[in-house]
Design an enzyme around this catalytic site. Structure first.
Site, PDB file in Angstrom:
ATOM      1  N   GLY A  13       0.784  -1.231   0.000  1.00 18.73           N
ATOM      2  CA  GLY A  13       0.000   0.000   0.000  1.00 18.73           C
ATOM      3  C   GLY A  13       0.815   1.279   0.000  1.00 18.73           C
ATOM      4  O   GLY A  13       1.714   1.468  -0.830  1.00 18.73           O
ATOM      5  N   ASP A  59       8.183  -6.525  13.714  1.00 15.03           N
ATOM      6  CA  ASP A  59       6.895  -6.104  14.280  1.00 15.03           C
ATOM      7  C   ASP A  59       7.190  -4.800  15.016  1.00 15.03           C
ATOM      8  O   ASP A  59       7.912  -4.800  16.017  1.00 15.03           O
ATOM      9  CB  ASP A  59       6.359  -7.180  15.238  1.00 15.03           C
ATOM     10  CG  ASP A  59       5.051  -6.764  15.898  1.00 15.03           C
ATOM     11  OD1 ASP A  59       4.638  -5.595  15.760  1.00 15.03           O
ATOM     12  OD2 ASP A  59       4.448  -7.623  16.568  1.00 15.03           O
ATOM     13  N   VAL A  60       6.632  -3.692  14.528  1.00  8.85           N
ATOM     14  CA  VAL A  60       6.972  -2.400  15.143  1.00  8.85           C
ATOM     15  C   VAL A  60       6.509  -2.311  16.597  1.00  8.85           C
ATOM     16  O   VAL A  60       6.953  -1.436  17.343  1.00  8.85           O
ATOM     17  CB  VAL A  60       6.435  -1.195  14.329  1.00  8.85           C
ATOM     18  CG1 VAL A  60       7.075  -1.131  12.958  1.00  8.85           C
ATOM     19  CG2 VAL A  60       4.920  -1.197  14.249  1.00  8.85           C
ATOM     20  N   GLY A  88       0.739  -0.002   9.964  1.00 12.02           N
ATOM     21  CA  GLY A  88      -0.468   0.260  10.734  1.00 12.02           C
ATOM     22  C   GLY A  88      -1.494  -0.832  10.524  1.00 12.02           C
ATOM     23  O   GLY A  88      -1.427  -1.592   9.545  1.00 12.02           O
ATOM     24  N   TYR A 151      -8.960   3.005  16.613  1.00 10.61           N
ATOM     25  CA  TYR A 151      -8.076   3.407  15.504  1.00 10.61           C
ATOM     26  C   TYR A 151      -7.884   4.927  15.497  1.00 10.61           C
ATOM     27  O   TYR A 151      -6.752   5.423  15.412  1.00 10.61           O
ATOM     28  CB  TYR A 151      -8.687   2.925  14.191  1.00 10.61           C
ATOM     29  CG  TYR A 151      -7.918   3.287  12.949  1.00 10.61           C
ATOM     30  CD1 TYR A 151      -6.803   2.557  12.559  1.00 10.61           C
ATOM     31  CD2 TYR A 151      -8.313   4.360  12.144  1.00 10.61           C
ATOM     32  CE1 TYR A 151      -6.090   2.884  11.407  1.00 10.61           C
ATOM     33  CE2 TYR A 151      -7.621   4.692  10.996  1.00 10.61           C
ATOM     34  CZ  TYR A 151      -6.517   3.954  10.627  1.00 10.61           C
ATOM     35  OH  TYR A 151      -5.823   4.284   9.476  1.00 10.61           O
ATOM     36  N   LYS A 155      -4.429   7.148  15.993  1.00  9.69           N
ATOM     37  CA  LYS A 155      -3.933   8.089  14.981  1.00  9.69           C
ATOM     38  C   LYS A 155      -3.928   9.530  15.514  1.00  9.69           C
ATOM     39  O   LYS A 155      -3.085  10.340  15.119  1.00  9.69           O
ATOM     40  CB  LYS A 155      -4.780   7.975  13.710  1.00  9.69           C
ATOM     41  CG  LYS A 155      -4.649   6.613  13.014  1.00  9.69           C
ATOM     42  CD  LYS A 155      -3.220   6.356  12.545  1.00  9.69           C
ATOM     43  CE  LYS A 155      -3.137   5.142  11.630  1.00  9.69           C
ATOM     44  NZ  LYS A 155      -1.793   4.948  11.065  1.00  9.69           N
ATOM     45  N   ARG A 195     -14.682  -7.231   3.894  1.00  9.35           N
ATOM     46  CA  ARG A 195     -15.319  -7.567   5.181  1.00  9.35           C
ATOM     47  C   ARG A 195     -16.664  -6.867   5.349  1.00  9.35           C
ATOM     48  O   ARG A 195     -17.399  -7.151   6.287  1.00  9.35           O
ATOM     49  CB  ARG A 195     -14.402  -7.155   6.351  1.00  9.35           C
ATOM     50  CG  ARG A 195     -13.148  -8.006   6.531  1.00  9.35           C
ATOM     51  CD  ARG A 195     -12.507  -7.732   7.894  1.00  9.35           C
ATOM     52  NE  ARG A 195     -12.252  -6.313   8.119  1.00  9.35           N
ATOM     53  CZ  ARG A 195     -11.094  -5.688   7.857  1.00  9.35           C
ATOM     54  NH1 ARG A 195     -10.074  -6.366   7.388  1.00  9.35           N
ATOM     55  NH2 ARG A 195     -10.962  -4.398   8.071  1.00  9.35           N
TER      56      ARG A 195
HETATM   57  N1  LIG Z   1      -5.669   3.017   2.982  1.00 14.45           N
HETATM   58  C1  LIG Z   1      -6.312   4.026   3.561  1.00 14.45           C
HETATM   59  O1  LIG Z   1      -7.403   4.431   3.101  1.00 14.45           O
HETATM   60  C2  LIG Z   1      -5.745   4.696   4.787  1.00 14.45           C
HETATM   61  C3  LIG Z   1      -6.438   5.801   5.301  1.00 14.45           C
HETATM   62  C4  LIG Z   1      -5.925   6.446   6.427  1.00 14.45           C
HETATM   63  C5  LIG Z   1      -4.760   5.996   7.001  1.00 14.45           C
HETATM   64  N2  LIG Z   1      -4.111   4.905   6.492  1.00 14.45           N
HETATM   65  C6  LIG Z   1      -2.884   4.487   7.167  1.00 14.45           C
HETATM   66  O2  LIG Z   1      -1.852   4.357   6.223  1.00 14.45           O
HETATM   67  C7  LIG Z   1      -0.914   3.370   6.661  1.00 14.45           C
HETATM   68  C8  LIG Z   1      -0.681   2.384   5.537  1.00 14.45           C
HETATM   69  O3  LIG Z   1      -1.914   1.761   5.251  1.00 14.45           O
HETATM   70  P1  LIG Z   1      -2.175   0.958   3.896  1.00 14.45           P
HETATM   71  O4  LIG Z   1      -3.529   1.321   3.450  1.00 14.45           O
HETATM   72  O5  LIG Z   1      -1.017   1.114   2.995  1.00 14.45           O
HETATM   73  O6  LIG Z   1      -2.271  -0.537   4.508  1.00 14.45           O
HETATM   74  P2  LIG Z   1      -1.640  -1.908   4.027  1.00 14.45           P
HETATM   75  O7  LIG Z   1      -2.285  -2.935   4.877  1.00 14.45           O
HETATM   76  O8  LIG Z   1      -1.733  -2.032   2.544  1.00 14.45           O
HETATM   77  O9  LIG Z   1      -0.106  -1.764   4.436  1.00 14.45           O
HETATM   78  C9  LIG Z   1       0.285  -1.729   5.782  1.00 14.45           C
HETATM   79  C10 LIG Z   1       1.583  -2.479   5.945  1.00 14.45           C
HETATM   80  O10 LIG Z   1       1.941  -2.395   7.349  1.00 14.45           O
HETATM   81  C11 LIG Z   1       2.415  -3.666   7.740  1.00 14.45           C
HETATM   82  N3  LIG Z   1       2.238  -3.842   9.185  1.00 14.45           N
HETATM   83  C12 LIG Z   1       1.077  -3.976   9.877  1.00 14.45           C
HETATM   84  N4  LIG Z   1       1.330  -4.159  11.170  1.00 14.45           N
HETATM   85  C13 LIG Z   1       2.672  -4.140  11.317  1.00 14.45           C
HETATM   86  C14 LIG Z   1       3.538  -4.279  12.422  1.00 14.45           C
HETATM   87  N5  LIG Z   1       3.076  -4.518  13.655  1.00 14.45           N
HETATM   88  N6  LIG Z   1       4.870  -4.187  12.215  1.00 14.45           N
HETATM   89  C15 LIG Z   1       5.352  -3.969  10.965  1.00 14.45           C
HETATM   90  N7  LIG Z   1       4.588  -3.868   9.881  1.00 14.45           N
HETATM   91  C16 LIG Z   1       3.260  -3.935  10.051  1.00 14.45           C
HETATM   92  C17 LIG Z   1       1.569  -4.674   6.951  1.00 14.45           C
HETATM   93  O11 LIG Z   1       2.192  -5.954   6.896  1.00 14.45           O
HETATM   94  C18 LIG Z   1       1.467  -3.975   5.595  1.00 14.45           C
HETATM   95  O12 LIG Z   1       2.513  -4.358   4.752  1.00 14.45           O
HETATM   96  C19 LIG Z   1      -1.511   2.736   7.913  1.00 14.45           C
HETATM   97  O13 LIG Z   1      -0.901   3.313   9.048  1.00 14.45           O
HETATM   98  C20 LIG Z   1      -2.970   3.118   7.832  1.00 14.45           C
HETATM   99  O14 LIG Z   1      -3.571   3.168   9.101  1.00 14.45           O
HETATM  100  C21 LIG Z   1      -4.584   4.252   5.400  1.00 14.45           C
END
Ligand SMILES: NC(=O)c1ccc[n+]([C@@H]2O[C@H](COP(=O)([O-])OP(=O)(O)OC[C@H]3O[C@@H](n4cnc5c(N)ncnc54)[C@H](O)[C@@H]3O)[C@@H](O)[C@H]2O)c1
Length: 247
Positions: A13, A59-60, A88, A151, A155, A195
């Protein structure tokens, strides 16, 4: 100028888009992600494009694994000067259904995980007198969002952390900003759609003022600017890259 950039959550992502953009800017990129095979594949893809990139399974929420990862980055690539925290997780639960375990895990990954990675990167930035940190928060912390109390709270913490860091670190040559995305078409959003947690990317996308969901490249472009010399007078800011969803 080539710098060492760490991207957490860089296997998927938004993080994947940011890692690609920073690598194309000539930076050395370390992808930290809980999904080791996906992180390996992402770093391998960057290397096929000519970039120097490594992947580390982390794992962060686990401080020891974060500390080990940063030690490896220093030895393989050098001191860290750029940090993007995109790792996240999300969950949709009505308030009565938020268990203590769920609450704790979301805070541990999204908020404490961000803090831990900042702390791990900071000694290098302080020694260099230069650093760029961009946290990825969420517009849900700005607007509120149903079924996302845990969540949105995590944030909101990231936004507060970002501002506090910006003020404390400004005289050390380190800028700290946050990007709170709204709807970005990523595996996270598509999984929530499957989901049934929200109507779906293709339903909500057209409701965004700019008429579409965001892409990882949209977020990456802003990140790239914040990490460039052109971004050197921007710190402590919430940079909305959200198509006008939250103004
Ligand atoms: N996609 C959206 O619409 C959206 C909107 C607002 C905020 N965000 C935020 O953007 C960030 C990226 O989201 P995304 O949509 O790319 O999601 P995504 O699930 O595609 O990517 C998230 C990545 O984080 C990794 N990850 C999760 N938990 C982890 C951990 N404990 N340690 C290390 N790695 C971990 C996952 O394996 C994954 O590769 C997140 O923080 C999410 O909350 C996303």
């Amino acid at each position: 100028m080539s710098r060492v950039a760490v991207v957490t959550g860089g296997a998927s992502g938004i993080g994947l888009g940011v890692a690609d953009e920073l690598a194309s800017n000539g930076h050395l990129v370390a992808i930290l992600d809980r999904n080791g095979p996906a992180a390996d594949a992402a770093a391998g893809e960057l290397r096929t494009k000519g970039a120097k990139a490594i992947a580390i399974e982390v794992d962060v929420a686990d401080r020891a694994s974060v500390d080990r990862a940063f030690a490896q980055i220093r030895s393989d690539l050098g001191p860290v000067e750029i940090l993007i925290t995109s790792a996240g997780i999300e969950s949709f639960d009505a308030v009565p259904d938020i268990t203590a375990e769920k609450w704790d895990r979301i805070i541990a990954v999204n908020l404490t995980g961000t803090f831990t990675c900042v702390q791990a990167a900071l000694p290098d930035m302080l020694a260099a007198g230069w650093g760029r940190i961009v946290t990825i928060s969420s517009s849900s912390a700005q607007s509120g969002a149903p079924n996302m109390a845990h969540y949105a709270a995590s944030k909101g913490g990231v936004i507060g952390l970002t501002k506090a860091l910006a003020v404390e670190l400004a005289r050390s040559g380190i800028t700290v900003n946050t990007i709170p995305p709204s709807l970005v078409d990523t595996p996270m959003a598509r999984e929530a759609e499957v989901r049934g947690d929200f109507p779906g990317v293709d339903v909500v996308g057209p409701m965004v003022p700019l008429g579409r969901a965001g892409t990882p490249a949209d977020i990456a472009a802003a990140c790239s600017f914040l990490c460039s010399d052109g971004g050197s007078y921007i710190t402590g800011q919430i940079i909305g890259v959200n198509g006008g969803m939250y103004i």
